[in-house]
Design a protein around this motif. Structure first.
Motif, PDB file in Angstrom:
ATOM      1  N   ARG A 474       0.995  -1.163  -0.053  1.00 26.50           N
ATOM      2  CA  ARG A 474       0.032  -0.050   0.069  1.00 26.50           C
ATOM      3  C   ARG A 474       0.960   1.416   0.237  1.00 26.50           C
ATOM      4  NH1 ARG A 474      -3.579   0.034   4.767  1.00 26.50           N
ATOM      5  NH2 ARG A 474      -5.121   0.719   3.431  1.00 26.50           N
ATOM      6  N   ILE A 475       0.284   2.350  -0.604  1.00 28.68           N
ATOM      7  CA  ILE A 475       0.965   3.592  -0.446  1.00 28.68           C
ATOM      8  C   ILE A 475       0.199   4.746   0.059  1.00 28.68           C
ATOM      9  CG2 ILE A 475       1.899   5.466  -1.768  1.00 28.68           C
ATOM     10  CD1 ILE A 475       3.536   2.681  -2.188  1.00 28.68           C
ATOM     11  N   LYS A 476       0.517   5.425   0.908  1.00 29.03           N
ATOM     12  CA  LYS A 476      -0.277   6.102   1.882  1.00 29.03           C
ATOM     13  C   LYS A 476       0.177   7.652   1.338  1.00 29.03           C
ATOM     14  CE  LYS A 476      -1.436   5.734   6.143  1.00 29.03           C
ATOM     15  NZ  LYS A 476      -1.560   5.581   7.568  1.00 29.03           N
ATOM     16  N   ILE A 477      -0.801   8.373   0.371  1.00 26.87           N
ATOM     17  CA  ILE A 477      -0.286   9.705  -0.068  1.00 26.87           C
ATOM     18  C   ILE A 477      -0.339  10.692   0.998  1.00 26.87           C
ATOM     19  CG2 ILE A 477      -1.112  11.546  -1.599  1.00 26.87           C
ATOM     20  CD1 ILE A 477      -2.088   9.287  -3.518  1.00 26.87           C
ATOM     21  N   ASP A 478       0.753  11.605   1.178  1.00 19.15           N
ATOM     22  CA  ASP A 478       0.616  12.567   2.173  1.00 19.15           C
ATOM     23  C   ASP A 478      -0.335  13.428   1.870  1.00 19.15           C
ATOM     24  OD1 ASP A 478       2.318  13.525   4.449  1.00 19.15           O
ATOM     25  OD2 ASP A 478       2.432  15.373   3.182  1.00 19.15           O
ATOM     26  N   ARG A 479      -0.726  14.338   3.088  1.00 19.60           N
ATOM     27  CA  ARG A 479      -1.569  15.300   2.864  1.00 19.60           C
ATOM     28  C   ARG A 479      -1.438  16.501   2.119  1.00 19.60           C
ATOM     29  NH1 ARG A 479      -3.202  16.536   8.369  1.00 19.60           N
ATOM     30  NH2 ARG A 479      -2.036  14.266   8.890  1.00 19.60           N
ATOM     31  N   SER A 480       0.131  16.833   2.030  1.00 18.93           N
ATOM     32  CA  SER A 480       0.449  17.924   1.131  1.00 18.93           C
ATOM     33  C   SER A 480       0.060  17.757  -0.363  1.00 18.93           C
ATOM     34  CB  SER A 480       2.024  18.063   1.210  1.00 18.93           C
ATOM     35  OG  SER A 480       2.577  16.760   0.719  1.00 18.93           O
ATOM     36  N   LEU A 481      -0.081  16.519  -0.748  1.00 20.48           N
ATOM     37  CA  LEU A 481      -0.448  16.675  -2.206  1.00 20.48           C
ATOM     38  C   LEU A 481      -2.139  16.531  -2.344  1.00 20.48           C
ATOM     39  CD1 LEU A 481       1.385  13.481  -3.366  1.00 20.48           C
ATOM     40  CD2 LEU A 481       1.792  15.731  -3.971  1.00 20.48           C
ATOM     41  N   VAL A 482      -2.748  16.358  -1.286  1.00 22.57           N
ATOM     42  CA  VAL A 482      -4.260  16.689  -1.351  1.00 22.57           C
ATOM     43  C   VAL A 482      -4.761  17.973  -0.693  1.00 22.57           C
ATOM     44  CG1 VAL A 482      -4.536  14.134  -1.629  1.00 22.57           C
ATOM     45  CG2 VAL A 482      -4.675  15.317   0.486  1.00 22.57           C
ATOM     46  N   ARG A 483      -4.098  18.656  -0.317  1.00 23.59           N
ATOM     47  CA  ARG A 483      -4.633  19.722   0.651  1.00 23.59           C
ATOM     48  C   ARG A 483      -5.424  20.692  -0.380  1.00 23.59           C
ATOM     49  NH1 ARG A 483       0.014  21.240   3.067  1.00 23.59           N
ATOM     50  NH2 ARG A 483       0.531  22.584   1.052  1.00 23.59           N
ATOM     51  N   ASP A 484      -4.812  21.051  -1.626  1.00 23.90           N
ATOM     52  CA  ASP A 484      -5.595  21.841  -2.332  1.00 23.90           C
ATOM     53  C   ASP A 484      -6.420  21.402  -3.697  1.00 23.90           C
ATOM     54  OD1 ASP A 484      -4.240  24.007  -0.830  1.00 23.90           O
ATOM     55  OD2 ASP A 484      -2.626  24.178  -1.994  1.00 23.90           O
ATOM     56  N   ILE A 485      -6.738  20.071  -3.293  1.00 26.87           N
ATOM     57  CA  ILE A 485      -7.230  19.537  -4.615  1.00 26.87           C
ATOM     58  C   ILE A 485      -8.564  19.916  -4.891  1.00 26.87           C
ATOM     59  CG2 ILE A 485      -8.114  17.484  -3.151  1.00 26.87           C
ATOM     60  CD1 ILE A 485      -7.173  15.690  -5.365  1.00 26.87           C
ATOM     61  N   ALA A 486      -9.314  20.401  -3.884  1.00 27.38           N
ATOM     62  CA  ALA A 486     -10.641  20.783  -4.225  1.00 27.38           C
ATOM     63  C   ALA A 486     -10.826  22.237  -4.959  1.00 27.38           C
ATOM     64  CB  ALA A 486     -11.494  20.693  -3.145  1.00 27.38           C
ATOM     65  N   ALA A 491      -3.203  21.016  -8.560  1.00 29.10           N
ATOM     66  CA  ALA A 491      -3.167  19.910  -7.576  1.00 29.10           C
ATOM     67  C   ALA A 491      -3.998  18.615  -8.052  1.00 29.10           C
ATOM     68  CB  ALA A 491      -3.823  20.600  -6.227  1.00 29.10           C
ATOM     69  N   ARG A 492      -5.195  18.911  -8.793  1.00 26.46           N
ATOM     70  CA  ARG A 492      -5.651  17.434  -9.071  1.00 26.46           C
ATOM     71  C   ARG A 492      -4.953  16.846 -10.119  1.00 26.46           C
ATOM     72  NH1 ARG A 492     -10.168  21.302  -8.645  1.00 26.46           N
ATOM     73  NH2 ARG A 492      -9.960  21.987 -10.626  1.00 26.46           N
TER      74      ARG A 492
END
Length: 570
Positions: A474-486, A491-492
Motif C-alpha cells: 500500500r501507498i499512503k499519499i501525504d496530505r500535502s498532495l491533496v490539501r488544495d485538490i478541491a 493539484a488535481r
C-alpha cells in the motif's frame, strides 16, 4: 658448543695447541737410536708449554676484545630499550661483530619506522590526513593554555548534510573519497583565511562526517561568521567523484572563546549545541551559540531523561485512527499512534517527543514497547473476530537495528499474533534508501502475511523504477498532495497522475490528512476509496475505537458514509 663460555673455549684452544706442538716435537725429533731420550721429551714438553701459554694469552686477548664489544652492544641495546633509537651502533661492535652490528642497525631502523607509523595512526585520521580527535584536542588545549592575546578564538563544529545517503548509494569507498575531498576544501578555507590575516587554524575530523576547526586568534564574532560562510560556500559546491556528482552541504555550530566557554570541553559542547540547532532548523545553516540555545539543549536533555523514566513507569499509551474504505463502508485498518500520559502535563503528542527519542536512541526501546503492545492488541482483536489490521510506524533508527526483525518475530510469537493482522509503515525516504538485507527481511514478512505500506508518499524523492521492486502493498499519499485538490486544477492533475501511477503498479492507495468532504468527493472521482484524517475520525482509545469502527457502516449510501463517520465521531 652451546653453554660453553669464551674463557673455557680459550683454555681448550691453548691446551689443544700445546698438545699438538708437543706431539709434533716428539715426531720431528724422534731418532731410532735414542727412542727414550729424556732430554728430547723434556725439550718437546717445554716447547709445547710455551706454545700453549702463548696461544692462551692470544686467545685471552681476543676474548677480552670480543667481550668488550658484546658489553658495548648490550649497553647500546639497553639504551635503545629506553628510547634511544637514533644513536649509531658503536664502531668496535662493527669491527669485532659485524653481523651483529648490521642486525642492530636493521632492527633500530625497523622500530623507528614502526613507531613513526604508530604515531601517525595515533594522531592523524587515515582517510583525510587531518588531526584525529585526540590530536585535535591536544593542539587546541595547548593553544588555550598558551594564550596571551586579548582577542577572540572560535571553534567550528561542522556536520555534513546528506553524507549517509552517499555511503548507502555509492558505497563506503566513495564515502571515504568524499571525506578526503571535504578535508581538502577545509584546508583551502584555512589558507584563504591565513592570506586574509585571520591566522592559521587547527582542523580535525572527530568521527564519521563530523569535522572541527579552531581559529586561535580572531578579531571578533563577525570574523567567525565570515569564516562560517566561507565553509558553507566551499562545501556547497558540487563534488565530482569520477562519474558521480554529489551535492553536499554542512550544518555549522560556532562557539567563541571566552564568551561561550574557556575550556575545550565547554567550547565543544557549545558548538555542538549550536550545530544541532542549525541542523534542526533546516540544515545548511550556521548558528552561533547563545544562552537561549543552552536552555533549549538543557530542556532536550531533561526530556531525554524523562523519556527513559516514562518507559520504566509505563506512561505511554496507544490511540487508534481508522483507515476508511468508502466502497466497503468499513474501517479496513487502524493506525496505532503513541501518546505520552505525562504525570505532570497534559497528554503529550508524538511530535513533541518522538524527534528527541529518535536523536537520543530512546526510539528503539519505545518502538519495542509499541511493537509489543500492538502485537498483543492485534491478537486480542483476532480472538474476538475483528479482522482489521493494525498499522505501526517503523522509524529509520529502529529499522537500522540488526536484530529488529528478530525482535518483531519474537513479539508476534509471544502473543500468537496472526501476521495478517499487522501492517508496517515506513517513510518514503527510508523506503528509497533501504539496503538489500532489509528488503529481504520485509519480503519474508510479506510472505508470512504481514502487510507493508509506504507512509507520507510525496514528501520525498521517489525512484519510480525502484518503487515497483519494493516489497510493499500500500501507498499512503501525504496530505500535502491533496490539501488544495478541491480548489486547484494543478493539484488535481498532480494527484491524479500519482494515484494512476500507484494503481498501475498494482498497489493500494490510501489518502492521509483528509480535512473536508470536498476532498473526498474529488478523490473518489480520481479513483481513491480509502481515506484517513481528522475529518473522518480523530485518534481515540481502544475501547472507543472498537465501539465505533469494529463493525460495518451500512446505514446510508456510500456517498455519505464518510460524512456519517465524521458526525458520529463529533
Amino acid at each position: 658448543m652451546r653453554g660453553v663460555t669464551l674463557k673455557s673455549r680459550a683454555t681448550a684452544f691453548a691446551c689443544s695447541a700445546g698438545a699438538l706442538v708437543f706431539i709434533l716435537s716428539l715426531v720431528l725429533g724422534y731418532t731410532p737410536d735414542q727412542p727414550d731420550d729424556i732430554g728430547h721429551i723434556s725439550r718437546a714438553l717445554i716447547i709445547a708449554i710455551l706454545c700453549g701459554t702463548m696461544s692462551w694469552a692470544s686467545a685471552r686477548q681476543t676474548v677480552a676484545t670480543t667481550a668488550t664489544a658484546i658489553d658495548t652492544a648490550t649497553d647500546r641495546l639497553l639504551s635503545a630499550a629506553h628510547g634511544d633509537l637514533q644513536s649509531p651502533v658503536p664502531a668496535d661492535i662493527a669491527h669485532e661483530l659485524p653481523d651483529l652490528a648490521v642486525a642492530m642497525e636493521s632492527l633500530f631502523s625497523q622500530v623507528r619506522t614502526n613507531l613513526d607509523h604508530v604515531q601517525t595512526l595515533a594522531l592523524f585520521d587515515q582517510i583525510t590526513g587531518l588531526a584525529n580527535r585526540t590530536s585535535f584536542c591536544r593542539q587546541v588545549e595547548r593553544h588555550l593554555a598558551e594564550r596571551v592575546e586579548e582577542g577572540k578564538a572560535a571553534l567550528f563544529f561542522i556536520d555534513l548534510d546528506g553524507f549517509k545517503s552517499v555511503n548507502d548509494t555509492l558505497g563506503h569507498a566513495a564515502g571515504d573519497q568524499l571525506l578526503a575531498r571535504v578535508a581538502g576544501r577545509l584546508r583551502e578555507v584555512v589558507m584563504a583565511q591565513v592570506s586574509a590575516g585571520s591566522g592559521d587554524a587547527v582542523i580535525g575530523r572527530l568521527a564519521g562526517d563530523e569535522f572541527t576547526m579552531f581559529f586561535p586568534n580572531l578579531p571578533g564574532q563577525s570574523a567567525a561568521a565570515r569564516i562560517a560562510r566561507a565553509i558553507q560556500f566551499a562545501l556547497g559546491e558540487r563534488f565530482d567523484l569520477g562519474s558521480q556528482h554529489v551535492d553536499l552541504g554542512a550544518s555549522i555550530g560556532i562557539a567563541c572563546y571566552p564568551d561561550h566557554g574557556d575550556t575545550l570541553t565547554a567550547l565543544l559542547r557549545a558548538a555542538d549545541v549550536a550545530m544541532y540547532h542549525a541542523k534542526h532548523n533546516g540544515r545548511g545553516r550556521a548558528e552561533m551559540y547563545t544562552a537561549q540555545l543552552a536552555l533549549e539543549a538543557a530542556d532536550r536533555a531533561d526530556l531525554e531523561r524523562e523519556l527513559v523514566l516514562a518507559l520504566q513507569r509505563n506512561e505511554f499509551l496507544l490511540e487508534f485512527q481508522p483507515q476508511i474504505d468508502i466502497g466497503k463502508g468499513s474501517a479496513v485498518a487502524a493506525e496505532a499512534l503513541v501518546r505520552w500520559a505525562h504525570p505532570e502535563r497534559n497528554l503529550i503528542m508524538p511530535g513533541s517527543f518522538v524527534p528527541v527519542a529518535e536523536e537520543s536512541g530512546v526510539i528503539v526501546a519505545l518502538g519495542d514497547w509499541v511493537m509489543d503492545k500492538v502485537c498483543e492488541t492485534a491478537a486480542r482483536w483476532a480472538a474476538i473476530g475483528i479482522s482489521q489490521r493494525i498499522a505501526i510506524n517503523i522509524s529509520t533508527r529502529e529499522l537500522g537495528q540488526a536484530d529488529f526483525f528478530l525482535r518483531l518475530r519474537h513479539a508476534i510469537a509471544t502473543h500468537k499474533t496472526p501476521p495478517a493482522m499487522l501492517e508496517l509503515e515506513i517513510s518514503e525516504s527510508l523506503a528509497m534508501e533501504m539496503e538489500q538485507r532489509i528488503l529481504n527481511q520485509l519480503a519474508a514478512l510479506r510472505r508470512d502475511g504481514v502487510r507493508v505500506a509506504i507512509d507520507d508518499f510525496g514528501t520525498g524523492y521517489s525512484n519510480l523504477s525502484r518503487l515497483k521492486e519494493l516489497p510493499v502493498d500500500r501507498i499512503k499519499i501525504d496530505r500535502s498532495l491533496v490539501r488544495d485538490i478541491a480548489t486547484s486544477a494543478e493539484a488535481r492533475t498532480i494527484c491524479s497522475a500519482v494515484v494512476g501511477l500507484i494503481q498501475g503498479l498494482g498497489l493500494e492507495v490510501v489518502v492521509e490528512g483528509i480535512e473536508n468532504e470536498a476532498q473526498i468527493d474529488m478523490l473518489r472521482v480520481i479513483g481513491c476509496t480509502q481515506f484517513q484524517g481528522y475529518h473522518l475520525a480523530m485518534p481515540t482509545g481502544e475501547q472507543d475505537y472498537l465501539d465505533r469502527f469494529a463493525g460495518t457502516i451500512t446505514s446510508v449510501g456510500p456517498e455519505r458514509q464518510s460524512h456519517l463517520l465524521f458526525l458520529r465521531q463529533s
